[in-house]
Design a protein around this motif. Sequence first.
Motif, short mmCIF file in Angstrom:
data_model
loop_
_atom_site.label_atom_id
_atom_site.label_comp_id
_atom_site.label_asym_id
_atom_site.label_seq_id
_atom_site.Cartn_x
_atom_site.Cartn_y
_atom_site.Cartn_z
N ASP A 101 9.69 2.43 3.81
CA ASP A 101 10.56 3.58 4.09
C ASP A 101 10.45 4.04 5.55
O ASP A 101 10.71 5.20 5.86
CB ASP A 101 10.20 4.75 3.16
N ASP A 117 7.48 6.01 -6.02
CA ASP A 117 8.57 5.07 -6.31
C ASP A 117 8.25 3.65 -5.83
O ASP A 117 8.94 2.69 -6.17
CB ASP A 117 9.90 5.55 -5.73
N HIS A 118 7.18 3.51 -5.03
CA HIS A 118 6.77 2.19 -4.53
C HIS A 118 5.53 1.64 -5.25
O HIS A 118 5.30 0.44 -5.22
CB HIS A 118 6.50 2.27 -3.02
N HIS A 133 3.82 6.14 -1.89
CA HIS A 133 4.70 7.00 -2.69
C HIS A 133 4.98 6.41 -4.07
O HIS A 133 5.07 5.20 -4.25
CB HIS A 133 6.02 7.25 -1.94
N HIS A 152 6.38 8.48 7.99
CA HIS A 152 6.94 8.75 6.66
C HIS A 152 5.78 9.09 5.72
O HIS A 152 5.85 10.04 4.95
CB HIS A 152 7.72 7.53 6.17
N HIS A 165 3.52 1.50 1.21
CA HIS A 165 2.94 2.85 1.31
C HIS A 165 2.70 3.40 -0.09
O HIS A 165 3.02 2.73 -1.07
CB HIS A 165 3.79 3.77 2.18
ZN LIG Z 1 8.31 6.69 0.62
#
Ligand SMILES: [Zn+2]
Length: 219
Positions: A158, A67-68, A65, A139, A63
């Motif tokens: 997540d 942090d990914h 976000h 999410h 996904h």
């Molecule tokens: Zn996430």
Amino acid sequence: MNETAPKARAAIIPVTLFEQNCTLLWCEVTKRAVVVDPGGDVPKIQAAIAQAGVTVEKIWLTHGHIDHVGGAAELRDALNVPIEGPHVADKYLLDHVVESGANFGMTGVRNFAPDRWLDEGEKVSVGELTFDILHCPGHSPGSVVFFNPQMRFALMGDVLFNGSVGRTDLPGGSHATLIASITDKILPLGDDVGFICGHGPGSSIGDERRSNPFLTGEA
Ligand SMILES: [Zn+2]
Ligand SMILES: [Zn+2]
């Protein structure tokens, strides 16, 4: 894992201040590998690749976000490999990586587009391993899960955690949609399916179905 199942190995590399589980996954037969969710700390990821002695051929994103995906563009340039995923519904996140990074003091990150968006029912491969794509919004709108039926193994992002589920308070999140994704698409994969998730220890679908408070109704 039965004897005819393709052999795979994985190394988890915690990255960013969110301790996101960047995963280096490879086919033991061909030593061809994929980096899943390179959120940042690219030199650390490259050291893990060198240590494993594998050849990375793709980057997969669960996904959008920060942090990914924070290290995705940098790693793509360094390795000259394509980025596959997430679902196009997360395009708004990939268009604002720089802004998201600034909120957490992450510099050097870039906005980018993947080389391939992924959608429900599609397949992706690395070496001799093939994964089915499940579109699991909630999410984030464009979250995908990578599932290998032969190995009974999933890369969960997540969506579902050991003892918890993805947060849904961020823009585009929906708790009802997330629970529907888990109930309709993840639980039917089978109790024996093990998974690596985006944060913390992995688990199995059976363990989560039986004891995850968000699935048993206790939360
Ligand atoms: Zn996430
Ligand atoms: Zn995360």
